[in-house]
Structures are given as C-alpha cells and as structure tokens.
Design a protein around this motif. Structure first.
Motif, PDB file in Angstrom:
ATOM      1  N   ASN A   1       0.826  -0.721  -0.436  1.00  0.00           N
ATOM      2  CA  ASN A   1      -0.239  -0.063  -0.328  1.00  0.00           C
ATOM      3  C   ASN A   1       1.026   1.177  -0.073  1.00  0.00           C
ATOM      4  N   CYS A   2       0.384   2.366  -0.563  1.00  0.00           N
ATOM      5  CA  CYS A   2       1.306   3.268  -1.107  1.00  0.00           C
ATOM      6  C   CYS A   2       1.740   4.011   0.080  1.00  0.00           C
ATOM      7  N   LEU A   3       0.832   3.824   1.050  1.00  0.00           N
ATOM      8  CA  LEU A   3       0.371   4.778   2.145  1.00  0.00           C
ATOM      9  C   LEU A   3       1.416   4.574   3.368  1.00  0.00           C
ATOM     10  N   ASP A   4       1.703   2.942   3.241  1.00  0.00           N
ATOM     11  CA  ASP A   4       2.412   2.442   3.847  1.00  0.00           C
ATOM     12  C   ASP A   4       3.669   2.464   3.882  1.00  0.00           C
ATOM     13  N   GLN A   5       4.329   2.731   2.713  1.00  0.00           N
ATOM     14  CA  GLN A   5       5.259   3.585   2.321  1.00  0.00           C
ATOM     15  C   GLN A   5       5.066   4.591   3.259  1.00  0.00           C
ATOM     16  N   TYR A   6       4.918   5.079   2.703  1.00  0.00           N
ATOM     17  CA  TYR A   6       5.273   6.610   3.526  1.00  0.00           C
ATOM     18  C   TYR A   6       5.177   6.768   5.181  1.00  0.00           C
ATOM     19  N   ARG A   7       4.185   5.559   5.883  1.00  0.00           N
ATOM     20  CA  ARG A   7       3.835   5.608   7.050  1.00  0.00           C
ATOM     21  C   ARG A   7       5.817   5.414   7.766  1.00  0.00           C
ATOM     22  N   GLY A   8       5.843   4.147   6.557  1.00  0.00           N
ATOM     23  CA  GLY A   8       7.434   3.743   7.635  1.00  0.00           C
ATOM     24  C   GLY A   8       8.410   4.508   7.093  1.00  0.00           C
ATOM     25  N   LYS A   9       8.662   5.127   5.782  1.00  0.00           N
ATOM     26  CA  LYS A   9       9.267   6.114   6.107  1.00  0.00           C
ATOM     27  C   LYS A   9       8.972   6.811   7.367  1.00  0.00           C
ATOM     28  N   LEU A  10       8.234   7.658   7.311  1.00  0.00           N
ATOM     29  CA  LEU A  10       8.137   8.487   8.527  1.00  0.00           C
ATOM     30  C   LEU A  10       8.161   8.230  10.086  1.00  0.00           C
ATOM     31  N   LEU A  11       7.925   6.868  10.210  1.00  0.00           N
ATOM     32  CA  LEU A  11       7.675   6.562  11.485  1.00  0.00           C
ATOM     33  C   LEU A  11       9.901   5.701  11.923  1.00  0.00           C
ATOM     34  N   THR A  12      10.319   5.286  10.818  1.00  0.00           N
ATOM     35  CA  THR A  12      11.820   5.595  11.354  1.00  0.00           C
ATOM     36  C   THR A  12      12.152   6.539  11.392  1.00  0.00           C
ATOM     37  N   ALA A  13      11.962   7.355  11.274  1.00  0.00           N
ATOM     38  CA  ALA A  13      12.350   8.783  11.337  1.00  0.00           C
ATOM     39  C   ALA A  13      12.091   9.520  12.317  1.00  0.00           C
ATOM     40  N   ILE A  14      10.656   9.104  12.523  1.00  0.00           N
ATOM     41  CA  ILE A  14      10.364   9.557  14.566  1.00  0.00           C
ATOM     42  C   ILE A  14      11.013   8.805  15.167  1.00  0.00           C
ATOM     43  N   ASN A  15      11.002   7.348  14.844  1.00  0.00           N
ATOM     44  CA  ASN A  15      11.893   6.912  15.665  1.00  0.00           C
ATOM     45  C   ASN A  15      13.635   7.740  16.211  1.00  0.00           C
ATOM     46  N   ARG A  16      14.363   7.321  14.692  1.00  0.00           N
ATOM     47  CA  ARG A  16      15.718   8.050  14.860  1.00  0.00           C
ATOM     48  C   ARG A  16      15.911   9.209  15.607  1.00  0.00           C
ATOM     49  N   ASN A  17      15.055  10.404  15.695  1.00  0.00           N
ATOM     50  CA  ASN A  17      14.997  11.504  16.204  1.00  0.00           C
ATOM     51  C   ASN A  17      14.433  10.972  17.487  1.00  0.00           C
ATOM     52  N   LEU A  18      13.421  10.648  17.705  1.00  0.00           N
ATOM     53  CA  LEU A  18      13.304  10.195  19.875  1.00  0.00           C
ATOM     54  C   LEU A  18      14.645  10.068  20.128  1.00  0.00           C
ATOM     55  N   ARG A  19      15.207   8.905  19.332  1.00  0.00           N
ATOM     56  CA  ARG A  19      16.297   8.309  20.224  1.00  0.00           C
ATOM     57  C   ARG A  19      17.054   9.167  20.272  1.00  0.00           C
ATOM     58  N   THR A  20      17.564  10.102  19.398  1.00  0.00           N
ATOM     59  CA  THR A  20      18.639  11.522  19.390  1.00  0.00           C
ATOM     60  C   THR A  20      17.730  12.511  20.820  1.00  0.00           C
ATOM     61  N   VAL A  21      16.774  12.775  20.772  1.00  0.00           N
ATOM     62  CA  VAL A  21      16.255  13.234  22.527  1.00  0.00           C
ATOM     63  C   VAL A  21      16.069  12.617  23.371  1.00  0.00           C
ATOM     64  N   VAL A  22      15.648  11.785  23.472  1.00  0.00           N
ATOM     65  CA  VAL A  22      15.874  10.833  24.930  1.00  0.00           C
ATOM     66  C   VAL A  22      17.100  11.293  25.198  1.00  0.00           C
ATOM     67  N   ALA A  23      18.215  10.814  24.079  1.00  0.00           N
ATOM     68  CA  ALA A  23      19.636  11.165  24.836  1.00  0.00           C
ATOM     69  C   ALA A  23      20.321  12.533  24.980  1.00  0.00           C
ATOM     70  N   ALA A  24      19.542  13.874  24.386  1.00  0.00           N
ATOM     71  CA  ALA A  24      19.914  14.970  25.018  1.00  0.00           C
ATOM     72  C   ALA A  24      18.912  15.913  24.406  1.00  0.00           C
ATOM     73  N   ALA A  25      18.500  16.738  25.356  1.00  0.00           N
ATOM     74  CA  ALA A  25      17.656  17.575  24.650  1.00  0.00           C
ATOM     75  C   ALA A  25      17.747  18.709  22.896  1.00  0.00           C
ATOM     76  N   ASP A  26      18.366  17.687  22.114  1.00  0.00           N
ATOM     77  CA  ASP A  26      18.260  18.234  21.080  1.00  0.00           C
ATOM     78  C   ASP A  26      17.381  19.262  20.067  1.00  0.00           C
ATOM     79  N   GLU A  27      17.547  20.369  19.762  1.00  0.00           N
ATOM     80  CA  GLU A  27      17.362  21.250  19.043  1.00  0.00           C
ATOM     81  C   GLU A  27      16.247  21.251  17.789  1.00  0.00           C
ATOM     82  N   GLU A  28      17.042  20.630  16.694  1.00  0.00           N
ATOM     83  CA  GLU A  28      16.807  20.166  15.409  1.00  0.00           C
ATOM     84  C   GLU A  28      16.090  18.829  15.538  1.00  0.00           C
ATOM     85  N   ALA A  29      16.636  17.936  16.518  1.00  0.00           N
ATOM     86  CA  ALA A  29      16.200  16.209  16.977  1.00  0.00           C
ATOM     87  C   ALA A  29      14.501  16.657  17.063  1.00  0.00           C
TER      88      ALA A  29
END
Length: 270
Positions: free
Chosen positions: A2-30
């Motif tokens: 499903n094309c929306l599943d492709q979008y969802r997968g990319k989006l959730l991967t990016a969200i969790n990548r940034n979340l891991r950064t934020v949990v480690a430090a209050a990084d403004e851009e992340a």
C-alpha cells in the motif's frame, strides 16, 4: 505494498531515529523534527480514522502525542531564546540574562520529558500498518479528495477575526491539510499539488511566525522577578504579533477570493 504504508514506514523510521536522539539529549533540531514527524503521523492516522472509525486512531496515536506534548515546552523554550536574540532594541546583557532564565526552564521541562519516557512510554514507537488495519489502497485513494476538500473548506471558510486560540486553530488546520496532502506522495498519480501548497505556504509562515511570538511572550511573562527586563521584549513581541496577524488576515481574505473563483470556474488558474 500500500502506497500509504510506504509513507508510514519512512515516517515512523524517521520519528524513532529522532526520538532516540531526543532521549539522549535536548537536541534542538531533533526535537523539532520529532514533533513535525508526529504531526505528520497524526494527520495520516486521523485520515485513516475518517475512512474507518473502528480503528481507534486517537488511541493508536496516544503514545506518540504524549511524548510530543511532553517535549513541546522544550521546543517552545528553544524558539523563545532564539527569537529574543533577533528582537531589535534590546540590550545584549538583558538578552543573555533572559536566555539563561529560559535555559533553566528548558532543563526542567526536559527532565519531565525524560521521566515520562522512563516510566510510561515504550520506545521505539509502533503503530499498525495500513494494510493490517484492513484498509485497501483503492478505498483510501477514493477518500482522499473529499477529505482534503473538507479540510480546505474549513480553512477557507474560517472567520478572519477571532482571538489567539481561533487563529491557532486555523494554523493547525493548515498543517493538517498540508501533511494529509503529502501523505499521498508515493501513490502513483497522486503527487502533491505544489501550486496549492505554495498558496497556503505564505499563510502557514505568517501564522507560524505569529505563534512563535505568542509563545515567547507567554514564556517571558512567567519568568519570576524579571518584569523590568521582560517589558521591552514583550512590547516588541506584541507589536510584531499585531503586524503578522494583520498580514495573515489580509492574506486569508485574498486566498478565500482566489479559491472561490476557482471553485466557480474549475478550469481557472485560481
């Protein structure tokens, strides 16, 4: 897939990548990227919930929205300290002093966020795929146009007056329209309408800049024992708020006329 599943997968991967950064430090851009990602995720699952209410979109989104809400004050602090440095007429000594006070609040709010992460939320964030929810691509694509028309109608039909909460609501609707539209980028024949996004982009920018000043003024008003230091900055922020909101009102009125002309004449350029 499903094309929306492709979008969802990319989006959730990016969200969790940034979340891991934020949990480690209050990084403004992340933090910024994480919160934007959650807004995109919210627009997607609310759209899915409109197609099939039984999926319980609000429940599915709750962990992500709780984290985003918890770190929102940290993001507000980052905006405020940066905006303070750009205000004209302030003494550098006052700016540095106020930024230090804001930094104390950022540290405090970040500790609250970390406590939530450590006790209540499982990371990485997970949500069911679109396919697992039983939603076919063809069904979703059929619902795209009426959903977007409803969102755009709410924006165009909005009163150009009202208080700060009213204008913040318009700003949220603009973002939801934008994010819903971009969710279909990977669907064949459903690329985003760049002309439409360009038209609403100015209104988004004006209301975004206005809201930054509202938030910054609110933060300054909460700083203890700094009334004299804060007064000039708040006065300038109020002045800029009025100018930006005035411009947003004018632009919304012009945008409303353009859309009305387009809807009367579907073959027109708008």
């Amino acid at each position: 897939m499903n094309c929306l599943d492709q979008y969802r997968g990319k989006l959730l991967t990016a969200i969790n990548r940034n979340l891991r950064t934020v949990v480690a430090a209050a990084d403004e851009e992340a933090i910024h990227r994480f919160r934007v990602g959650v807004k995109r995720l919210t627009a997607l699952y609310r759209f899915l919930g409109e197609v099939q209410p039984e999926i319980g979109a609000k429940r599915l989104l709750k962990p992500a929205r709780r984290l985003s809400g918890s770190v929102s004050k940290v993001r507000d602090g980052h905006i405020a300290r940066k905006l303070l440095a750009e205000l004209p007429g302030l003494k550098m000594r006052s700016v540095i002093s106020l930024q230090r006070a804001i930094d104390e609040g950022i540290r405090r709010d970040y500790d609250i966020f970390r406590e939530l992460v450590g006790t209540d939320i499982r990371i990485p964030l997970r949500l069911p795929t679109v396919s697992a929810l039983g939603l076919s691509e063809s069904r979703l694509l059929r619902h795209k146009a009426p959903a977007l028309e409803q969102l755009l109608g709410d924006i165009v039909g909005a009163d150009d007056r009202g208080d700060a909460e009213h204008w913040h609501g318009i700003r949220i609707q603009l973002k939801r329209y934008h994010h819903t539209l971009e969710a279909f980028d990977l669907c064949p024949g459903h690329r985003r309408d760049e002309a439409e996004l360009s038209q609403i982009g100015m209104l988004e920018q004006l209301l975004g800049d206005w809201h930054d000043r509202v938030i910054t003024a609110e933060i300054l008003q909460t700083l203890p024992r700094r009334e004299k230091q804060c007064a000039p900055a708040i006065a300038e922020l109020d002045r800029q708020q009025a100018l930006l909101l005035g411009s947003a009102r004018i632009y919304l009125a012009k945008y409303r006329l353009r859309k009305a002309a387009t809807w009367r004449d579907p073959g027109g350029t708008g």
